[in-house]
Design a protein around this motif. Structure first.
Motif, PDB file in Angstrom:
ATOM      1  N   MET A   1      19.810  16.698  22.029  1.00  0.00           N
ATOM      2  CA  MET A   1      18.392  16.977  22.038  1.00  0.00           C
ATOM      3  C   MET A   1      17.863  16.761  23.459  1.00  0.00           C
ATOM      4  SD  MET A   1      15.406  15.170  19.744  1.00  0.00           S
ATOM      5  CE  MET A   1      15.977  15.862  18.220  1.00  0.00           C
ATOM      6  N   ARG A   2      17.084  17.708  23.943  1.00  0.00           N
ATOM      7  CA  ARG A   2      16.504  17.594  25.279  1.00  0.00           C
ATOM      8  C   ARG A   2      15.413  16.539  25.288  1.00  0.00           C
ATOM      9  NH1 ARG A   2      15.133  23.704  25.918  1.00  0.00           N
ATOM     10  NH2 ARG A   2      13.114  22.700  25.812  1.00  0.00           N
ATOM     11  N   LYS A   3      15.170  15.971  26.467  1.00  0.00           N
ATOM     12  CA  LYS A   3      14.160  14.919  26.593  1.00  0.00           C
ATOM     13  C   LYS A   3      12.792  15.401  26.131  1.00  0.00           C
ATOM     14  CE  LYS A   3      12.216  11.579  29.738  1.00  0.00           C
ATOM     15  NZ  LYS A   3      12.173  11.032  31.068  1.00  0.00           N
ATOM     16  N   ALA A   4      12.456  16.654  26.416  1.00  0.00           N
ATOM     17  CA  ALA A   4      11.148  17.204  26.033  1.00  0.00           C
ATOM     18  C   ALA A   4      11.001  17.331  24.517  1.00  0.00           C
ATOM     19  CB  ALA A   4      10.948  18.560  26.686  1.00  0.00           C
ATOM     20  N   GLU A   5      12.117  17.351  23.792  1.00  0.00           N
ATOM     21  CA  GLU A   5      12.077  17.483  22.338  1.00  0.00           C
ATOM     22  C   GLU A   5      12.203  16.134  21.630  1.00  0.00           C
ATOM     23  OE1 GLU A   5      15.355  20.041  21.562  1.00  0.00           O
ATOM     24  OE2 GLU A   5      14.361  21.803  22.346  1.00  0.00           O
ATOM     25  N   ARG A   6      12.642  15.109  22.342  1.00  0.00           N
ATOM     26  CA  ARG A   6      12.882  13.795  21.763  1.00  0.00           C
ATOM     27  C   ARG A   6      11.561  13.124  21.408  1.00  0.00           C
ATOM     28  NH1 ARG A   6      12.755   8.928  23.919  1.00  0.00           N
ATOM     29  NH2 ARG A   6      12.501   9.718  26.019  1.00  0.00           N
ATOM     30  N   PRO A   7      11.465  12.569  20.209  1.00  0.00           N
ATOM     31  CA  PRO A   7      10.239  11.853  19.838  1.00  0.00           C
ATOM     32  C   PRO A   7      10.028  10.634  20.731  1.00  0.00           C
ATOM     33  CG  PRO A   7      11.654  12.185  17.927  1.00  0.00           C
ATOM     34  CD  PRO A   7      12.433  12.595  19.124  1.00  0.00           C
ATOM     35  N   LEU A   8       8.789  10.255  20.903  1.00  0.00           N
ATOM     36  CA  LEU A   8       8.445   9.116  21.740  1.00  0.00           C
ATOM     37  C   LEU A   8       8.482   7.824  20.935  1.00  0.00           C
ATOM     38  CD1 LEU A   8       5.351  10.736  23.428  1.00  0.00           C
ATOM     39  CD2 LEU A   8       7.582  10.403  24.469  1.00  0.00           C
ATOM     40  N   GLY A   9       8.860   6.739  21.595  1.00  0.00           N
ATOM     41  CA  GLY A   9       8.846   5.419  20.981  1.00  0.00           C
ATOM     42  C   GLY A   9       7.514   4.736  21.242  1.00  0.00           C
ATOM     43  N   THR A  32      -4.546   5.938  11.940  1.00  0.00           N
ATOM     44  CA  THR A  32      -5.244   6.668  12.994  1.00  0.00           C
ATOM     45  C   THR A  32      -4.288   7.448  13.885  1.00  0.00           C
ATOM     46  OG1 THR A  32      -6.828   4.860  13.023  1.00  0.00           O
ATOM     47  CG2 THR A  32      -6.928   6.385  14.858  1.00  0.00           C
ATOM     48  N   LEU A  33      -3.061   6.984  13.969  1.00  0.00           N
ATOM     49  CA  LEU A  33      -2.061   7.584  14.846  1.00  0.00           C
ATOM     50  C   LEU A  33      -1.117   8.458  14.030  1.00  0.00           C
ATOM     51  CD1 LEU A  33      -1.275   7.285  17.879  1.00  0.00           C
ATOM     52  CD2 LEU A  33       0.416   5.637  17.129  1.00  0.00           C
ATOM     53  N   PRO A  34      -0.993   9.743  14.380  1.00  0.00           N
ATOM     54  CA  PRO A  34      -0.109  10.640  13.615  1.00  0.00           C
ATOM     55  C   PRO A  34       1.355  10.423  13.979  1.00  0.00           C
ATOM     56  CG  PRO A  34      -1.110  11.859  15.409  1.00  0.00           C
ATOM     57  CD  PRO A  34      -1.697  10.471  15.446  1.00  0.00           C
ATOM     58  N   ALA A  35       1.872   9.261  13.650  1.00  0.00           N
ATOM     59  CA  ALA A  35       3.258   8.906  13.942  1.00  0.00           C
ATOM     60  C   ALA A  35       4.006   8.718  12.627  1.00  0.00           C
ATOM     61  CB  ALA A  35       3.292   7.628  14.776  1.00  0.00           C
ATOM     62  N   TYR A  36       5.295   8.390  12.725  1.00  0.00           N
ATOM     63  CA  TYR A  36       6.109   8.210  11.527  1.00  0.00           C
ATOM     64  C   TYR A  36       7.199   7.184  11.799  1.00  0.00           C
ATOM     65  CZ  TYR A  36       9.145  11.365  14.149  1.00  0.00           C
ATOM     66  OH  TYR A  36       9.912  11.933  15.127  1.00  0.00           O
ATOM     67  N   LYS A  37       7.758   6.666  10.734  1.00  0.00           N
ATOM     68  CA  LYS A  37       8.896   5.762  10.832  1.00  0.00           C
ATOM     69  C   LYS A  37      10.155   6.614  10.851  1.00  0.00           C
ATOM     70  CE  LYS A  37       7.177   1.505  10.307  1.00  0.00           C
ATOM     71  NZ  LYS A  37       7.655   0.272  10.877  1.00  0.00           N
ATOM     72  N   ASP A  48       5.966  12.680  17.726  1.00  0.00           N
ATOM     73  CA  ASP A  48       6.331  13.911  18.424  1.00  0.00           C
ATOM     74  C   ASP A  48       5.425  14.115  19.626  1.00  0.00           C
ATOM     75  OD1 ASP A  48       8.365  14.597  16.605  1.00  0.00           O
ATOM     76  OD2 ASP A  48       6.899  15.495  15.256  1.00  0.00           O
ATOM     77  N   ARG A  49       5.978  14.674  20.681  1.00  0.00           N
ATOM     78  CA  ARG A  49       5.214  14.919  21.909  1.00  0.00           C
ATOM     79  C   ARG A  49       4.041  15.867  21.666  1.00  0.00           C
ATOM     80  NH1 ARG A  49       8.068  13.135  26.440  1.00  0.00           N
ATOM     81  NH2 ARG A  49      10.102  12.356  25.872  1.00  0.00           N
ATOM     82  N   LYS A  50       4.251  16.843  20.792  1.00  0.00           N
ATOM     83  CA  LYS A  50       3.186  17.796  20.484  1.00  0.00           C
ATOM     84  C   LYS A  50       2.018  17.098  19.796  1.00  0.00           C
ATOM     85  CE  LYS A  50       4.018  22.130  19.308  1.00  0.00           C
ATOM     86  NZ  LYS A  50       4.465  23.307  18.550  1.00  0.00           N
ATOM     87  N   ALA A  51       2.320  16.184  18.872  1.00  0.00           N
ATOM     88  CA  ALA A  51       1.269  15.434  18.177  1.00  0.00           C
ATOM     89  C   ALA A  51       0.517  14.538  19.151  1.00  0.00           C
ATOM     90  CB  ALA A  51       1.877  14.601  17.052  1.00  0.00           C
ATOM     91  N   LEU A  52       1.228  13.953  20.117  1.00  0.00           N
ATOM     92  CA  LEU A  52       0.573  13.112  21.119  1.00  0.00           C
ATOM     93  C   LEU A  52      -0.349  13.950  21.999  1.00  0.00           C
ATOM     94  CD1 LEU A  52       0.214  10.363  22.461  1.00  0.00           C
ATOM     95  CD2 LEU A  52       2.133  10.941  23.937  1.00  0.00           C
ATOM     96  N   ALA A  53       0.101  15.122  22.404  1.00  0.00           N
ATOM     97  CA  ALA A  53      -0.730  16.004  23.230  1.00  0.00           C
ATOM     98  C   ALA A  53      -2.002  16.403  22.474  1.00  0.00           C
ATOM     99  CB  ALA A  53       0.064  17.237  23.642  1.00  0.00           C
ATOM    100  N   GLN A  54      -1.870  16.697  21.183  1.00  0.00           N
ATOM    101  CA  GLN A  54      -3.035  17.059  20.376  1.00  0.00           C
ATOM    102  C   GLN A  54      -3.989  15.888  20.240  1.00  0.00           C
ATOM    103  OE1 GLN A  54      -1.199  18.427  16.766  1.00  0.00           O
ATOM    104  NE2 GLN A  54      -0.903  20.512  17.545  1.00  0.00           N
TER     105      GLN A  54
END
Length: 62
Positions: A1-9, A32-37, A48-54
């Motif tokens: 998986m590329r770094k740009a696709e890897r979920p953030l910690g 409040t934060l659209p994250a997941y376990k 996900d990086r996309k969710a963070l950008a949004q």
């Protein structure tokens, strides 16, 4: 998986939002934060990086 696709910690999310890891965990717990376990109950929080950008766009940070 590329770094740009890897979920953030938690630490990466905190750095991007300019807050502490504790705040990220609190926002996740409050829903409040659209994250997941990443697995079971005690697994790390991921976002996900996309969710963070949004989220940043919604908050006016971008």
């Amino acid at each position: 998986m590329r770094k740009a696709e890897r979920p953030l910690g938690v630490n990466e999310i905190a750095a991007e939002l300019g807050c502490s890891e504790r705040t990220v965990r609190r926002l996740y717990k409050n829903g409040t934060l659209p994250a997941y376990k990443a697995g079971g109950r005690t697994s790390p929080i991921r976002m996900d990086r996309k969710a963070l950008a949004q989220l940043k766009k919604k908050r006016g940070a971008v």
